[in-house]
Motif scaffolding. Sequence first.
Motif, PDB file in Angstrom:
ATOM      1  N   THR A 180       0.615  -1.327  -0.249  1.00  9.36           N
ATOM      2  CA  THR A 180      -0.027   0.094   0.067  1.00  9.36           C
ATOM      3  C   THR A 180       0.819   1.223   0.209  1.00  9.36           C
ATOM      4  O   THR A 180       0.524   2.106  -0.840  1.00  9.36           O
ATOM      5  N   SER A 209      -5.860  -6.777   0.305  1.00 10.64           N
ATOM      6  CA  SER A 209      -5.761  -5.471  -0.498  1.00 10.64           C
ATOM      7  C   SER A 209      -7.080  -4.897  -0.598  1.00 10.64           C
ATOM      8  O   SER A 209      -8.213  -5.604  -0.815  1.00 10.64           O
ATOM      9  N   ASP A 211      -7.270  -3.313  -3.399  1.00 14.19           N
ATOM     10  CA  ASP A 211      -7.184  -2.967  -4.935  1.00 14.19           C
ATOM     11  C   ASP A 211      -7.313  -4.346  -5.427  1.00 14.19           C
ATOM     12  O   ASP A 211      -6.498  -5.078  -5.595  1.00 14.19           O
ATOM     13  N   PHE A 255     -10.622   0.765 -10.659  1.00 17.65           N
ATOM     14  CA  PHE A 255      -9.234   0.727 -11.082  1.00 17.65           C
ATOM     15  C   PHE A 255      -9.303   0.465 -12.634  1.00 17.65           C
ATOM     16  O   PHE A 255      -9.209  -0.697 -13.050  1.00 17.65           O
TER      17      PHE A 255
END
Length: 325
Positions: A180, A209, A211, A255
């Motif tokens: 991170t 995560s 992400d 993303f």
Amino acid sequence: MALLEMRDVSVTYRTGGLDVPAVRGVTLSVDSGETLGIAGESGCGKSTLTSTVLRMQPKSATVTGEVLVDGKDVTTMTWGKVRALRWAQASMVFQGAMHALNPVQKIGVQIAEPILLHDKKATHASADKRVGELLEMVGLPARRADAYPHQLSGGQKQRVMIAMALACGPQLVVADEPTTALDVMVQAQVLDLMASLVKDLGLAMVLISHDLSVLSSACDRIAVMYAGQIVEEGPATQVFDSPAHPYSGALAGAFPRIGDARFRYAPSGLPGDPPFPGEVPDGCSFHPRCPRAIDRCRAEEPALLQLTRPGADRRAACHLAEVRA
């Protein structure tokens, strides 16, 4: 048998005279040589769930269900067996290496510490040799054992944390958002390193995560958590490319892929925040933020069921997903 198996795991915290549920009935498994990604926003229960693997939750927490590491239930172990489990069978890579490393000790001393504690035959000379091997394994020269943490870059400190986690040859490694704080190039290097270690050493790894794009490239499977529960779980590329749950879709859309026309004129976002533990709404916990919510979502909590999509080997907890009865 899976190396790590969680069966109906729930975690509640006692705070303000109330029992606050942080994790609610999670069932997952990870095999040797496999990397499982756990995704979700802050507050969804990712770190609380994985803290049960090494029994690292505070005294205010109550854990129910089973957390099996190599067939042994961590939740019922004596503290002596838990101590033996940590580092030697299962270890953790923490999110902030600077906060996890002692700033006034050389990194070689810190990596050697678990070796000397867990290997009764280890000497300082053999531990120092092992430290050099571990540093070389994670892409650092052995001479860096004499460095202090402040003399290393962020990526180098994270590599030191990985070396420390591997010091006693564990079968399972839990990595809690290990990239991170790193820039994109160093993040890619660390993730590649971890993937190669899983392949070369036959480890089982759990990678946490927020992400989803990172997890899709680094993991075999992904479990998406929301409000303390798994809302979707399956092969990483399937979950990222064709999410079945609206929350997974929102995470993937956050993303965008460069060059993908789907993201060119319609950047995705998700308003609001996950519910605070103890204030989870009735029905589907995601329905207040879901653009597709129907009346059934507000009244009935969906079960985590197998999808019927062709070629899909995954589960989703959504009334609008096509699931097997």
